[in-house]
Motif scaffolding. Structure first.
Motif, short mmCIF file in Angstrom:
data_model
loop_
_atom_site.label_atom_id
_atom_site.label_comp_id
_atom_site.label_asym_id
_atom_site.label_seq_id
_atom_site.Cartn_x
_atom_site.Cartn_y
_atom_site.Cartn_z
N ASP A 95 15.74 6.49 -9.74
CA ASP A 95 15.65 7.94 -9.55
C ASP A 95 15.02 8.61 -10.76
N VAL A 96 15.48 8.22 -11.94
CA VAL A 96 14.94 8.81 -13.17
C VAL A 96 13.46 8.50 -13.29
N LEU A 97 13.08 7.26 -13.02
CA LEU A 97 11.68 6.88 -13.13
C LEU A 97 10.81 7.62 -12.12
N ARG A 98 11.26 7.73 -10.88
CA ARG A 98 10.47 8.45 -9.86
C ARG A 98 10.35 9.92 -10.21
N THR A 99 11.44 10.53 -10.63
CA THR A 99 11.42 11.94 -10.99
C THR A 99 10.52 12.15 -12.20
N ALA A 100 10.62 11.28 -13.19
CA ALA A 100 9.79 11.41 -14.38
C ALA A 100 8.32 11.20 -14.03
N LEU A 101 8.03 10.23 -13.19
CA LEU A 101 6.65 9.97 -12.79
C LEU A 101 6.07 11.16 -12.05
N ALA A 102 6.88 11.85 -11.26
CA ALA A 102 6.41 13.02 -10.54
C ALA A 102 6.07 14.17 -11.48
N ARG A 103 6.65 14.17 -12.68
CA ARG A 103 6.38 15.23 -13.66
C ARG A 103 5.12 14.98 -14.48
N VAL A 104 4.57 13.79 -14.41
CA VAL A 104 3.35 13.46 -15.13
C VAL A 104 2.17 14.05 -14.35
N PRO A 105 1.21 14.69 -15.03
CA PRO A 105 0.05 15.24 -14.33
C PRO A 105 -0.65 14.17 -13.48
N ALA A 106 -1.23 14.58 -12.38
CA ALA A 106 -1.75 13.65 -11.36
C ALA A 106 -2.76 12.66 -11.92
N ARG A 107 -3.70 13.10 -12.69
CA ARG A 107 -4.74 12.20 -13.21
C ARG A 107 -4.12 11.16 -14.16
N GLN A 108 -3.20 11.61 -15.01
CA GLN A 108 -2.52 10.70 -15.92
C GLN A 108 -1.63 9.74 -15.15
N LEU A 164 0.83 -1.20 0.00
CA LEU A 164 0.00 0.00 0.00
C LEU A 164 0.87 1.26 0.00
N THR A 165 1.95 1.24 0.78
CA THR A 165 2.84 2.39 0.81
C THR A 165 3.52 2.59 -0.54
N GLY A 166 3.91 1.50 -1.18
CA GLY A 166 4.51 1.59 -2.51
C GLY A 166 3.56 2.20 -3.52
N LEU A 167 2.31 1.76 -3.50
CA LEU A 167 1.30 2.31 -4.40
C LEU A 167 1.07 3.79 -4.11
N ALA A 168 0.96 4.13 -2.84
CA ALA A 168 0.74 5.54 -2.47
C ALA A 168 1.91 6.40 -2.91
N TYR A 169 3.13 5.89 -2.76
CA TYR A 169 4.31 6.66 -3.17
C TYR A 169 4.32 6.89 -4.68
N LEU A 170 3.95 5.86 -5.44
CA LEU A 170 3.91 6.03 -6.89
C LEU A 170 2.86 7.05 -7.30
N LEU A 171 1.78 7.12 -6.54
CA LEU A 171 0.73 8.08 -6.87
C LEU A 171 1.13 9.52 -6.54
N CYS A 172 1.75 9.71 -5.38
CA CYS A 172 1.98 11.08 -4.93
C CYS A 172 3.43 11.54 -5.02
N GLY A 173 4.40 10.62 -5.04
CA GLY A 173 5.79 10.99 -5.18
C GLY A 173 6.44 11.56 -3.92
N ASP A 174 5.82 11.41 -2.78
CA ASP A 174 6.35 11.95 -1.53
C ASP A 174 6.19 10.88 -0.45
N ARG A 175 7.29 10.44 0.13
CA ARG A 175 7.28 9.34 1.09
C ARG A 175 6.40 9.67 2.32
N HIS A 176 6.51 10.89 2.82
CA HIS A 176 5.73 11.26 4.01
C HIS A 176 4.24 11.33 3.70
#
Length: 182
Positions: free
Chosen positions: A113-126, A24-36
């Motif tokens: 790192d590249v994947l997380r940073t790139a994923l954070a640049r994608v608009p939230a709904r997408q 669940l934490t992994g999924l949440a992190y992928l959605l929001c990009g912020d561990r906290h």
């Protein structure tokens, strides 16, 4: 037939939390990009799940139900006006891998790192559509139900999200190469 006691329910819930907290934490992190923020989302999800636990604990799709609650929590937070104006660009440390050669660990850490940073640049709904379709492996219909939109919207958001992810990754790789040549 006697009903299970509250302590039995609590023990089952604790077992479920121990098993599901990481995914669940992994999924949440992928959605929001912020561990906290991801930890906060999981906490809110588990609180909501605990409220209905006696009714749902015997469900065969309990993990899917928990993911759905998590996604609803994220969507509710994302819709709040102050969330849209916050910048979430903190550095999240990677955990070192104990396997493999040091060079492969560095390559994998760079790729992550590249994947997380790139994923954070994608608009939230997408980003939500891409994560649900390809990380959680939801079908188009299941993703549409979770995001409360049509299947066509899921398909277009996923296609746009993948295109944005590819562009962001290419941009990040190009920037990295330029830094190495300087």
């Amino acid at each position: 037939m006697s009903l299970p006691s509250r302590s039995d329910d609590d023990a089952r819930f604790e077992t479920f939390v121990a098993r599901s907290n990481g995914p669940l934490t992994g999924l949440a992190y992928l959605l929001c990009g912020d561990r906290h923020f991801a930890n906060d989302l999981v906490q809110n999800c588990l609180i909501k799940l605990y409220r209905v636990w006696p009714k749902v604990q015997e469900s065969a799709s309990l993990d899917a139900y928990a993911r759905k609650i998590l996604l609803r929590c994220w969507l509710n937070e994302w819709r709040r006006p102050w969330r849209r104006s916050e910048a979430r660009d903190g550095v999240v440390p990677d955990r070192p891998s104990v396997e493999g050669e040091p060079e492969s660990r560095v390559d994998q850490a760079h790729h992550n790192d590249v994947l997380r940073t790139a994923l954070a640049r994608v608009p939230a709904r997408q980003r939500a559509a891409v994560v649900l379709r390809y990380w959680s492996q939801y079908s188009v219909a299941e993703t549409a139900a979770v995001l409360r939109c049509s299947e066509g919207t899921v398909k277009s958001q996923t296609a746009r999200g993948l295109a944005a992810l590819r562009a962001a990754m290419a941009q990040l790789d190009t920037a990295t190469l330029e830094e190495l040549h300087l």
